[in-house]
Write a protein that holds these residues in place. Structure first.
Motif, PDB file in Angstrom:
ATOM      1  N   LEU A  36       0.874  -1.230  -0.127  1.00  0.00           N
ATOM      2  CA  LEU A  36       0.030  -0.067  -0.100  1.00  0.00           C
ATOM      3  C   LEU A  36       0.911   1.241  -0.058  1.00  0.00           C
ATOM      4  CD1 LEU A  36      -2.778   1.319   0.351  1.00  0.00           C
ATOM      5  CD2 LEU A  36      -2.716   0.965   2.568  1.00  0.00           C
ATOM      6  N   SER A  37       0.610   2.348  -1.093  1.00  0.00           N
ATOM      7  CA  SER A  37       1.586   3.286  -1.230  1.00  0.00           C
ATOM      8  C   SER A  37       0.361   4.455  -1.818  1.00  0.00           C
ATOM      9  CB  SER A  37       2.587   3.069  -2.040  1.00  0.00           C
ATOM     10  OG  SER A  37       3.145   4.597  -2.335  1.00  0.00           O
ATOM     11  N   VAL A  38       0.051   5.435  -0.993  1.00  0.00           N
ATOM     12  CA  VAL A  38      -0.872   6.421  -1.331  1.00  0.00           C
ATOM     13  C   VAL A  38      -0.155   7.662  -1.600  1.00  0.00           C
ATOM     14  CG1 VAL A  38      -2.565   5.502   0.184  1.00  0.00           C
ATOM     15  CG2 VAL A  38      -1.377   7.239   1.080  1.00  0.00           C
ATOM     16  N   GLU A  39      -0.982   8.607  -2.434  1.00  0.00           N
ATOM     17  CA  GLU A  39      -0.643   9.886  -2.873  1.00  0.00           C
ATOM     18  C   GLU A  39      -0.411  10.893  -1.807  1.00  0.00           C
ATOM     19  OE1 GLU A  39       0.701  10.298  -5.948  1.00  0.00           O
ATOM     20  OE2 GLU A  39       0.278   8.124  -5.951  1.00  0.00           O
ATOM     21  N   SER A  40      -1.565  10.675  -0.922  1.00  0.00           N
ATOM     22  CA  SER A  40      -1.569  11.916   0.274  1.00  0.00           C
ATOM     23  C   SER A  40      -2.640  11.448   1.297  1.00  0.00           C
ATOM     24  CB  SER A  40      -2.146  13.014  -0.616  1.00  0.00           C
ATOM     25  OG  SER A  40      -2.428  14.054   0.648  1.00  0.00           O
ATOM     26  N   ARG A  41      -2.548  11.978   2.475  1.00  0.00           N
ATOM     27  CA  ARG A  41      -3.518  11.719   3.393  1.00  0.00           C
ATOM     28  C   ARG A  41      -4.020  12.891   4.038  1.00  0.00           C
ATOM     29  NH1 ARG A  41      -1.785  11.530   8.837  1.00  0.00           N
ATOM     30  NH2 ARG A  41       0.264  12.125   9.324  1.00  0.00           N
ATOM     31  N   SER A  42      -3.954  13.843   3.217  1.00  0.00           N
ATOM     32  CA  SER A  42      -4.461  15.196   3.745  1.00  0.00           C
ATOM     33  C   SER A  42      -5.690  15.717   3.002  1.00  0.00           C
ATOM     34  CB  SER A  42      -3.349  16.106   3.674  1.00  0.00           C
ATOM     35  OG  SER A  42      -2.767  16.183   2.326  1.00  0.00           O
ATOM     36  N   LEU A  43      -6.075  15.187   1.936  1.00  0.00           N
ATOM     37  CA  LEU A  43      -7.145  15.568   0.940  1.00  0.00           C
ATOM     38  C   LEU A  43      -8.529  15.112   1.773  1.00  0.00           C
ATOM     39  CD1 LEU A  43      -5.968  14.692  -2.742  1.00  0.00           C
ATOM     40  CD2 LEU A  43      -5.659  16.960  -1.138  1.00  0.00           C
ATOM     41  N   THR A  44      -9.508  16.076   1.655  1.00  0.00           N
ATOM     42  CA  THR A  44     -10.780  15.935   2.016  1.00  0.00           C
ATOM     43  C   THR A  44     -11.772  15.579   1.039  1.00  0.00           C
ATOM     44  OG1 THR A  44     -11.178  18.310   2.211  1.00  0.00           O
ATOM     45  CG2 THR A  44     -10.444  17.210   4.170  1.00  0.00           C
ATOM     46  N   ALA A  45     -11.394  15.946  -0.320  1.00  0.00           N
ATOM     47  CA  ALA A  45     -12.077  15.597  -1.278  1.00  0.00           C
ATOM     48  C   ALA A  45     -11.201  15.192  -2.359  1.00  0.00           C
ATOM     49  CB  ALA A  45     -12.731  17.130  -1.762  1.00  0.00           C
ATOM     50  N   PRO A  46     -11.900  14.424  -3.439  1.00  0.00           N
ATOM     51  CA  PRO A  46     -11.022  13.861  -4.286  1.00  0.00           C
ATOM     52  C   PRO A  46     -10.431  14.754  -5.320  1.00  0.00           C
ATOM     53  CG  PRO A  46     -13.487  13.328  -5.057  1.00  0.00           C
ATOM     54  CD  PRO A  46     -13.227  14.032  -3.558  1.00  0.00           C
ATOM     55  N   PRO A  47      -9.169  14.346  -5.968  1.00  0.00           N
ATOM     56  CA  PRO A  47      -8.416  15.367  -6.925  1.00  0.00           C
ATOM     57  C   PRO A  47      -9.342  15.393  -8.024  1.00  0.00           C
ATOM     58  CG  PRO A  47      -7.611  13.234  -6.696  1.00  0.00           C
ATOM     59  CD  PRO A  47      -8.413  13.197  -5.691  1.00  0.00           C
ATOM     60  N   GLY A  53      -5.553   3.841 -10.807  1.00  0.00           N
ATOM     61  CA  GLY A  53      -4.860   3.132  -9.789  1.00  0.00           C
ATOM     62  C   GLY A  53      -4.287   3.948  -8.647  1.00  0.00           C
ATOM     63  N   ASN A  54      -4.297   5.362  -8.637  1.00  0.00           N
ATOM     64  CA  ASN A  54      -4.024   6.103  -7.456  1.00  0.00           C
ATOM     65  C   ASN A  54      -4.696   5.762  -6.434  1.00  0.00           C
ATOM     66  OD1 ASN A  54      -1.985   7.352  -8.968  1.00  0.00           O
ATOM     67  ND2 ASN A  54      -2.528   9.404  -9.259  1.00  0.00           N
ATOM     68  N   ARG A  55      -4.076   5.695  -5.192  1.00  0.00           N
ATOM     69  CA  ARG A  55      -4.852   5.549  -3.970  1.00  0.00           C
ATOM     70  C   ARG A  55      -4.641   6.831  -3.024  1.00  0.00           C
ATOM     71  NH1 ARG A  55      -1.552  -0.046  -3.393  1.00  0.00           N
ATOM     72  NH2 ARG A  55      -0.046   1.504  -4.672  1.00  0.00           N
ATOM     73  N   TYR A  56      -5.548   7.106  -2.014  1.00  0.00           N
ATOM     74  CA  TYR A  56      -5.419   8.098  -1.173  1.00  0.00           C
ATOM     75  C   TYR A  56      -5.972   7.445   0.347  1.00  0.00           C
ATOM     76  CZ  TYR A  56      -4.981  11.058  -5.212  1.00  0.00           C
ATOM     77  OH  TYR A  56      -4.658  11.663  -6.325  1.00  0.00           O
ATOM     78  N   LEU A  57      -5.746   8.198   1.461  1.00  0.00           N
ATOM     79  CA  LEU A  57      -6.052   8.085   2.633  1.00  0.00           C
ATOM     80  C   LEU A  57      -7.052   9.140   2.716  1.00  0.00           C
ATOM     81  CD1 LEU A  57      -2.963   6.825   4.676  1.00  0.00           C
ATOM     82  CD2 LEU A  57      -4.586   5.542   3.508  1.00  0.00           C
TER      83      LEU A  57
END
Length: 558
Positions: A36-47, A53-57
């Motif tokens: 598991l490797s995510v782009e960020s864990r600070s976003l409250t809304a999707p980019p 394939g991109n993942r986020y927390l």
């Protein structure tokens, strides 16, 4: 059961139609959750423009397509968002923060590696083989760090860095290196005293400071500034207050605190200056007898000056040279009687490596602490450095250091001795450091003192006429012809000394000089305790207001 227990991946069931759908759903979940490797864990809304394939927390208080998905894993797969519920202990690499995040107690937090057990902390990292931080650790250096700096901060009132060892004989220290070779070390090195050591090559070490664990006493093994590590007084023979003269066995050589050793007759002492850079002064003993014989030198140590050596290991060192190739012997001996009187005939008491006590002392009340030898090549300076020669007993009174030739030497053979050291500890200093001249003089004046300048022998004649008085003379002005005056010793004597009086102008003993009359007159002198001496002149030739000169010596040597 339709799903796996951990990742909740769907099973393919026996009677299921379109099994590829279930299989692809499981593969899609694995693609998201494994490694598991995510782009960020600070976003409250999707980019705005997610990449397949991109993942986020998903951050707290999520909105838009992520509404109600806070703290979940959001994966953009096949053009849509899929959400996965994390479980306790899952770890993800967060690309934009360049750190690991851990899921604990319903939230993602930076992985701190075992802190207090709060959100995001791993509470235990025990029994790891080794850990390397920007460096390779190994079985010896199990924790290895390569960094411009390291910080150990406090959490509370303070911070302690602890280095523990298993037993007293082990080492708990901090080692400083140059190119991985030791240059300095501080800590508990081989015992429970605190040591400061340095090295030029990582092999030979020199101890600079030692702090005694029991008393807190600071010792400077490489110097003599703070403590009397070297118990030898006048170790180079730089002081000769009594004057150098032919010396028989058991009499003082003239070098302060040094006796002569001979088989018969006498030896001739002299002083050498500027021998070499490391040995500016040495004592020279010349075999003065026509018959070949052994000879040497001895220093007694008053029991009050070496009392703290009782029960301790001691070491010895000295520098020597002879005009003929030979072997020197040395010995450290305890005198366990309460009497100070000894015979000095050690050269006749050494037989096949043992002492014959009856020839050595007046009785057999002695203990040999240690002995040794030094082989000398003719006219070549050599160092004797003897570590841990033995342990002083608890009943010792006085202590003695003897150095003498092992074989008989011909007339005019010379023996040079200097840089003599005796002290407590397992190692004598590798580099001899001479004592401060003034403190060495004061220590010697406990045993022998005089009004003469240090370089002038007693009885020195300064001239037969008056005018200002002799150098260092004792001067007073009479009130009447029967005059009694005091002279204070420069240091408290070891015992009540024997005193002698000399005329400065003629060198005559038991005389004082009357300047006004230009004559020597008889005078009486006697010590009053260990602090001062009185002089009395009772002569009709002395009048009131006469100026009288005299020189005095006080001898309280062992």
């Amino acid at each position: 059961m339709n799903d796996t227990p951990n990742l909740e991946l769907p099973y393919i069931l026996a009677s299921q139609a379109q099994k590829h759908v279930t299989h692809n759903e499981a593969i899609r979940a694995l693609d998201c959750l494994v490694q598991l490797s995510v782009e960020s864990r600070s976003l409250t809304a999707p980019p705005a423009s997610p990449v397949d394939g991109n993942r986020y927390l998903v951050a707290v208080a999520a909105t838009g397509d992520w509404t109600s998905q806070s703290e979940k894993i959001a994966a953009f797969q096949d053009g849509a968002w899929a959400f996965y519920e994390p479980k306790e202990g899952w770890i993800a690499w967060v690309a934009d923060d360049h750190e690991l995040a851990v899921y604990s107690a319903g939230a993602w937090a930076a992985f701190s590696g075992g802190g207090t057990g709060g959100s995001g902390d791993i509470t235990e990292l025990d029994d790891l083989d080794h850990v390397g931080v920007n460096a390779a650790a190994d079985s010896t250096n199990r924790l290895s760090l390569k960094s411009p700096a390291s910080l150990f901060d406090n959490e509370g009132a303070g911070h302690q860095q602890k280095i523990n060892k298993h037993a007293a004989a082990d080492t708990a220290s901090v080692l400083y290196q140059t190119n991985y070779s030791g240059r300095a070390e501080i800590g508990l090195a081989g015992d429970d005293d605190f040591h400061f050591k340095v090295s030029a090559d990582g092999s030979a070490w020199h101890e600079a400071i030692k702090i005694d664990r029991a008393s807190g006493r600071v010792d400077l093994p490489a110097t003599n500034l703070l403590s009397p590590r070297n118990r030898v007084l006048n170790p180079m023979g730089q002081l000769a207050q009594a004057g150098l003269a032919s010396a028989a066995d058991g009499s003082y050589t003239g070098f302060d605190q040094w006796y002569a050793l001979t088989q018969s007759g006498a030896i001739t002492p002299s002083q050498l200056a500027d021998v070499e850079n490391g040995t500016p002064v040495m004592m020279r003993l010349t075999q003065a007898q026509a018959t070949a014989q052994r000879f040497g030198i001895v220093q007694p140590f008053e029991k009050t000056a070496v009392r703290d050596l009782r029960g301790k290991a001691i070491s010895v060192r000295f520098r020597a040279r002879m005009s003929a190739s030979t072997t020197l012997r040395w010995a450290v001996v305890e005198w366990t009687s309460t009497a100070d009187s000894i015979t000095k005939d050690i050269v006749n008491s050494w037989t096949n490596g043992t002492f014959t006590p009856g020839n050595f002392f007046l009785s057999s009340n002695l203990t040999v602490v240690g002995t040794g030898s030094l082989t000398l090549t003719a006219n070549t300076l050599a160092d004797c450095i003897s570590n841990t020669i033995g342990t002083v007993s608890g009943s010792m009174n006085n202590l003695y250091l003897f150095i003498w030739t092992d074989s008989a030497q011909a007339q005019s053979v010379t023996l040079d001795i200097g840089n003599v050291w005796l002290g407590a500890g397992a190692a004598a200093p590798a580099v001899f450091d001479p004592p401060p001249p003034q403190s060495d003089l004061v220590n010697c004046q406990r045993y022998y003192a005089k009004t003469y300048p240090v370089s002038d022998a007693p009885g020195t004649v300064y001239g037969a006429t008056g005018g200002g008085g002799p150098p260092g003379g004792f001067v007073w002005v009479t009130v009447n012809y029967a005059e009694v005056v005091d002279w204070l010793f420069p240091a408290a004597m070891r015992a009540i000394p024997s005193v002698s009086l000399y005329s400065p102008y003629t060198g005559a003993s038991s005389k004082a000089r009357v300047q006004n009359a230009g004559i020597d007159v008889a005078a009486n002198t006697s010590a009053i305790g260990i602090l001062h001496v009185y002089v009395q002149v009772n002569n009709v030739s002395v009048s009131a207001n006469d100026i009288i000169y005299a020189h005095i010596t006080a001898d309280a040597r062992l």
